[in-house]
Write a protein that holds these residues in place. Structure first.
Motif, PDB file in Angstrom:
ATOM      1  N   ILE A 164       4.301   3.747   1.645  1.00 24.10           N
ATOM      2  CA  ILE A 164       4.473   4.764   0.603  1.00 24.10           C
ATOM      3  C   ILE A 164       4.520   4.180  -0.621  1.00 24.10           C
ATOM      4  O   ILE A 164       3.920   4.692  -1.430  1.00 24.10           O
ATOM      5  CB  ILE A 164       5.488   5.434   1.136  1.00 24.10           C
ATOM      6  N   HIS A 165       5.173   3.143  -0.912  1.00 22.95           N
ATOM      7  CA  HIS A 165       5.390   2.547  -2.069  1.00 22.95           C
ATOM      8  C   HIS A 165       4.083   2.228  -2.684  1.00 22.95           C
ATOM      9  O   HIS A 165       3.763   2.591  -3.945  1.00 22.95           O
ATOM     10  CB  HIS A 165       5.859   1.197  -1.944  1.00 22.95           C
ATOM     11  N   GLU A 166       3.282   1.531  -2.058  1.00 20.29           N
ATOM     12  CA  GLU A 166       1.859   1.242  -2.685  1.00 20.29           C
ATOM     13  C   GLU A 166       0.848   2.668  -3.036  1.00 20.29           C
ATOM     14  O   GLU A 166       0.059   2.380  -3.844  1.00 20.29           O
ATOM     15  CB  GLU A 166       0.980   0.301  -1.746  1.00 20.29           C
ATOM     16  N   PHE A 167       0.915   3.516  -2.045  1.00 26.80           N
ATOM     17  CA  PHE A 167       0.216   4.674  -2.363  1.00 26.80           C
ATOM     18  C   PHE A 167       0.570   5.422  -3.300  1.00 26.80           C
ATOM     19  O   PHE A 167      -0.105   6.025  -4.199  1.00 26.80           O
ATOM     20  CB  PHE A 167       0.195   5.472  -1.149  1.00 26.80           C
ATOM     21  N   VAL A 168       1.927   5.570  -3.591  1.00 26.55           N
ATOM     22  CA  VAL A 168       2.519   6.145  -5.002  1.00 26.55           C
ATOM     23  C   VAL A 168       2.146   5.404  -6.115  1.00 26.55           C
ATOM     24  O   VAL A 168       1.717   5.935  -7.256  1.00 26.55           O
ATOM     25  CB  VAL A 168       4.108   6.225  -4.684  1.00 26.55           C
ATOM     26  N   HIS A 169       1.967   3.960  -6.280  1.00 21.05           N
ATOM     27  CA  HIS A 169       1.306   3.274  -7.251  1.00 21.05           C
ATOM     28  C   HIS A 169      -0.187   3.831  -7.452  1.00 21.05           C
ATOM     29  O   HIS A 169      -0.536   4.053  -8.668  1.00 21.05           O
ATOM     30  CB  HIS A 169       1.170   1.737  -6.944  1.00 21.05           C
ATOM     31  N   LEU A 170      -0.782   4.063  -6.300  1.00 16.74           N
ATOM     32  CA  LEU A 170      -2.253   4.624  -6.519  1.00 16.74           C
ATOM     33  C   LEU A 170      -2.325   6.064  -7.222  1.00 16.74           C
ATOM     34  O   LEU A 170      -3.107   6.216  -8.069  1.00 16.74           O
ATOM     35  CB  LEU A 170      -2.912   4.638  -5.373  1.00 16.74           C
ATOM     36  N   PHE A 214      17.039  -2.328  -5.843  1.00 16.55           N
ATOM     37  CA  PHE A 214      17.170  -2.926  -7.448  1.00 16.55           C
ATOM     38  C   PHE A 214      15.960  -3.537  -8.107  1.00 16.55           C
ATOM     39  O   PHE A 214      15.609  -3.371  -9.211  1.00 16.55           O
ATOM     40  CB  PHE A 214      18.239  -4.343  -7.523  1.00 16.55           C
ATOM     41  N   TYR A 215      14.964  -3.602  -6.912  1.00 15.49           N
ATOM     42  CA  TYR A 215      13.382  -3.892  -7.811  1.00 15.49           C
ATOM     43  C   TYR A 215      12.930  -2.762  -8.555  1.00 15.49           C
ATOM     44  O   TYR A 215      12.112  -2.736  -9.354  1.00 15.49           O
ATOM     45  CB  TYR A 215      12.533  -4.258  -6.416  1.00 15.49           C
ATOM     46  N   GLY A 216      13.604  -1.607  -8.088  1.00 15.30           N
ATOM     47  CA  GLY A 216      13.103  -0.457  -8.957  1.00 15.30           C
ATOM     48  C   GLY A 216      13.603  -0.406 -10.404  1.00 15.30           C
ATOM     49  O   GLY A 216      12.880   0.179 -11.305  1.00 15.30           O
ATOM     50  N   ALA A 221       7.165   1.912 -13.586  1.00 13.56           N
ATOM     51  CA  ALA A 221       6.100   2.135 -12.517  1.00 13.56           C
ATOM     52  C   ALA A 221       6.693   1.921 -11.081  1.00 13.56           C
ATOM     53  O   ALA A 221       6.681   2.320 -10.092  1.00 13.56           O
ATOM     54  CB  ALA A 221       4.834   1.078 -12.585  1.00 13.56           C
ATOM     55  N   GLU A 222       7.450   0.485 -11.284  1.00 14.57           N
ATOM     56  CA  GLU A 222       8.241   0.085  -9.866  1.00 14.57           C
ATOM     57  C   GLU A 222       9.390   1.010  -9.648  1.00 14.57           C
ATOM     58  O   GLU A 222       9.525   1.527  -8.449  1.00 14.57           O
ATOM     59  CB  GLU A 222       8.819  -1.252 -10.033  1.00 14.57           C
ATOM     60  N   PHE A 223      10.080   1.731 -10.812  1.00 17.63           N
ATOM     61  CA  PHE A 223      10.956   2.630 -10.353  1.00 17.63           C
ATOM     62  C   PHE A 223      10.497   3.662  -9.580  1.00 17.63           C
ATOM     63  O   PHE A 223      10.880   4.389  -8.635  1.00 17.63           O
ATOM     64  CB  PHE A 223      11.690   3.200 -11.623  1.00 17.63           C
TER      65      PHE A 223
END
Ligand SMILES: [Zn+2]
Length: 256
Positions: A164-170, A214-216, A221-223
């Motif tokens: 989900i994380h990577e598809f949200v970046h897309l 915390f990585y967010g 973009a990471e958030f």
């Protein structure tokens, strides 16, 4: 009078039309899902489990279409039916409310066995990356770690899901920039509100700590990717603990 040139021209045109039709057909060819796809989706994908029968059918069709249009290649990892279905699920969950959605910026997903580093090394000590969306020579390619992909779905209540994380970046990248603002789906009038909410939350995370990964706090973009994982994995907790974020994400992903 018909000249040779005209005959050649017409023949050429006919050949082009045949090639065009053949190409479109080839691209539309749907590869059927494995026989036990319903069992696998029900066992591993909570989002799917909670859909109505009609919605489940839509979800299945869209996963099938996605998997027919994107190549999934194992790099030192065997791509099993489970992996293909989980990648499809990760792709469709965030855009389920957008029936015509297509990831035009994705052609291939590479599946690595475990984590890797920025040089795509799969062995050695410093391998913090579990997934990434490629740029430059890796444009239109996503890399996922098979282990993290599966963990993301097996632990369905930990607010973390690499696919989900990577598809949200897309989705974020669709407007040309990966900046935490998915302009393609977020109405323009809400952009300032969303940006200030991201900034305020990142500030709070850095000064007071937070239950948000915390990585967010790395950047916008990471958030956006991290908070979307939270939204799809633990919606009830997000609604209770961060109602403003929950509202905004409902608006972005059109889930109400
Ligand atoms: Zn990320």
């Amino acid at each position: 009078m018909i000249t040779v040139v005209q005959i050649v021209f017409v023949l050429g045109l006919i050949i082009l039309i045949i090639l065009f039709v053949f190409e479109t057909r080839r691209h539309r060819e749907v590869i059927p899902l494995p026989d036990d796809f319903r069992e696998i989706l029900s066992d591993y994908v909570r989002f799917y489990r909670e859909l109505s029968d009609k919605e489940k059918e839509d979800f299945e069709k869209r996963v099938e279409y996605f998997l027919s249009s994107v190549q999934i290649t194992g790099v030192g990892a065997q791509v099993e039916d489970l992996d293909r279905l989980l990648i499809g699920a990760g792709a469709i969950i965030p855009v389920f409310a957008f029936p015509d959605w297509q990831y035009i910026n994705l052609h291939e997903v590479l599946l690595y066995p475990g984590t890797f580093n920025e040089d795509y090394d799969q062995s050695g000590a410093d391998r913090p990356i579990s997934g990434m969306v490629g740029s430059g020579a890796m444009q239109n390619v996503m890399i996922l770690s098979k282990w993290q992909l599966r963990q993301g779905f097996i632990n369905s209540h930990d607010a973390s899901n690499t696919a989900i994380h990577e598809f949200v970046h897309l989705i974020d990248k669709m407007d040309g920039t990966v900046d935490g603002v998915p302009e393609i789906i977020l109405e323009r009038k809400y952009v300032p509100q969303w940006v200030s909410l991201m900034e305020e939350t990142i500030r709070k995370m850095k000064s007071n700590g937070s239950d948000i990964n915390f990585y967010g706090s790395t950047n916008h973009a990471e958030f956006f990717a991290v908070i979307s994982e939270y939204f799809f994995e633990k919606p009830d907790a997000l609604r209770e603990l961060h109602p403003d974020l929950f509202d905004m994400l409902q608006r972005i992903f059109r889930t109400r």
